[in-house]
Design an enzyme around this catalytic site. Structure first.
Site, PDB file in Angstrom:
ATOM      1  N   TYR A  23      -2.680  -1.796  -5.398  1.00  0.00           N
ATOM      2  CA  TYR A  23      -3.159  -2.580  -6.604  1.00  0.00           C
ATOM      3  C   TYR A  23      -1.796  -3.663  -6.775  1.00  0.00           C
ATOM      4  CZ  TYR A  23      -1.090   1.160  -9.516  1.00  0.00           C
ATOM      5  OH  TYR A  23      -0.333   2.211  -9.760  1.00  0.00           O
ATOM      6  N   CYS A  24      -1.864  -4.904  -7.451  1.00  0.00           N
ATOM      7  CA  CYS A  24      -1.098  -5.735  -7.836  1.00  0.00           C
ATOM      8  C   CYS A  24      -0.199  -5.936  -6.273  1.00  0.00           C
ATOM      9  CB  CYS A  24      -0.231  -5.235  -8.855  1.00  0.00           C
ATOM     10  SG  CYS A  24       1.025  -6.351  -9.599  1.00  0.00           S
ATOM     11  N   PRO A  25      -0.726  -6.408  -5.331  1.00  0.00           N
ATOM     12  CA  PRO A  25      -0.152  -6.699  -4.290  1.00  0.00           C
ATOM     13  C   PRO A  25       0.860  -7.742  -4.351  1.00  0.00           C
ATOM     14  CG  PRO A  25      -2.361  -7.364  -4.039  1.00  0.00           C
ATOM     15  CD  PRO A  25      -2.189  -6.775  -5.329  1.00  0.00           C
ATOM     16  N   LYS A  63       3.011   2.622  -1.634  1.00  0.00           N
ATOM     17  CA  LYS A  63       3.460   1.947  -2.629  1.00  0.00           C
ATOM     18  C   LYS A  63       3.730   2.794  -3.682  1.00  0.00           C
ATOM     19  CE  LYS A  63       2.733  -2.441  -5.434  1.00  0.00           C
ATOM     20  NZ  LYS A  63       1.764  -3.472  -5.579  1.00  0.00           N
ATOM     21  N   ALA A  87      -0.961  -8.875 -10.637  1.00  0.00           N
ATOM     22  CA  ALA A  87      -2.426  -8.436 -10.826  1.00  0.00           C
ATOM     23  C   ALA A  87      -2.320  -7.098 -11.664  1.00  0.00           C
ATOM     24  CB  ALA A  87      -3.278  -8.502  -9.490  1.00  0.00           C
TER      25      ALA A  87
END
Length: 278
Positions: free
Chosen positions: A146-148, A159, A91
């Site tokens: 974000y962008c998991p 992260k 993502a």
């Protein structure tokens, strides 16, 4: 599977000393072109590609299909962000001077359809680059980031890295972003703002709920060196670990330029189709 970066001759393309400031799809075009070469020639040396961009947001395909994605992209571009839709999964992520993008592009067998070993190679490469700090690193989805994804990399629960993968029939490009320095929370707020616009009218399961405080940079997590340190440790690793050797490139090699331009045009056409962006 033995790590490719430990047991083979590699090409290392490192442009981190100078940031990209134009079309953010250019380095993705290089990865795509090299992957196509790998798909045609199983003997070509794998590529390790390091690069940075001054100010951009890179979307995943699902992001580009959100109800108000085009509007959200226009808002980003009005703020000076370059935008792109990448071929690999994942993502939306922000790119900035403190973010290192790391790709591992290599030939694979036609029957190597399981993506897990290639994700694992990138995880172990980053762990090795971190040196002693690699012992503090964990792998697994970080809720609120974000962008998991399954291969989120974190230290102390924060992260700092996400990994995506682009597959061709006989090649793979594993791509990671590493927040080497800067403010992880500020990076998260950029993506949170994108979804506040793009996801209007979307179902909750169609986009990640970003909690900016779940993100951090290596510098914030006590890992010294920043961008220059990541690049230097990678070079040292490739020089000293296992049986690997590498040739250093500081720009797209001349023999790949035409194919990289062709790949770039394909990616730009795909982006216009998905989000109507120029």
């Amino acid at each position: 599977m033995q790590p490719t970066w430990r047991h083979t001759t590699l090409q290392l393309l490192d442009t981190t000393s100078r940031m990209h400031t134009g079309d953010v799809l250019v380095p993705f075009g290089i990865d795509e072109a090299y992957a196509r070469r790998c798909a045609k020639d199983a003997t070509i040396a794998p590529l390790v590609h390091l690069w940075r961009h001054e100010k951009a947001v890179v979307l995943g395909s699902r992001d580009a299909r959100l109800p108000q994605a085009a509007k959200a992209v226009r808002e980003l571009e009005a703020k000076g962000y370059r935008t792109a839709v990448r071929q690999s999964g994942g993502a939306a992520v922000p790119l900035a001077p403190g973010v290192v993008n790391l790709s591992l592009v290599m030939p694979v067998g036609a029957g190597d359809l399981n993506p897990e070993p290639f994700f694992a190679q990138m995880v172990e490469l980053i762990r090795a680059v971190l040196g002693e700090a690699g012992g503090r690193m964990s792998s697994g989805e970080v809720a609120g980031s974000y962008c998991p994804g399954t291969y989120d990399l974190a230290i102390d629960g924060y992260k700092f890295c996400g990994i995506a993968q682009r597959r061709l029939t006989r090649a793979v490009a594993v791509q990671a972003f590493i927040n080497a320095e800067g403010c992880g929370r500020a990076y998260g707020e950029i993506i949170q703002s994108f979804y506040e616009t793009a996801a209007q009218g979307a179902l909750a399961e169609q986009f990640p709920e970003v909690q900016p405080e779940r993100m951090a940079s290596l510098s914030e997590l006590g890992v010294p060196g920043g961008v220059a340190g990541v690049a230097a440790r990678l070079r040292e690793l490739l020089q000293t670990e296992g049986e690997a050797s590498f040739s250093l490139l500081e720009a797209c090699p001349p023999w790949l330029v035409q194919e990289a331009e062709s790949a770039l045009q394909m990616l730009k056409g795909r982006q216009r189709h998905l989000v109507g962006s120029s």
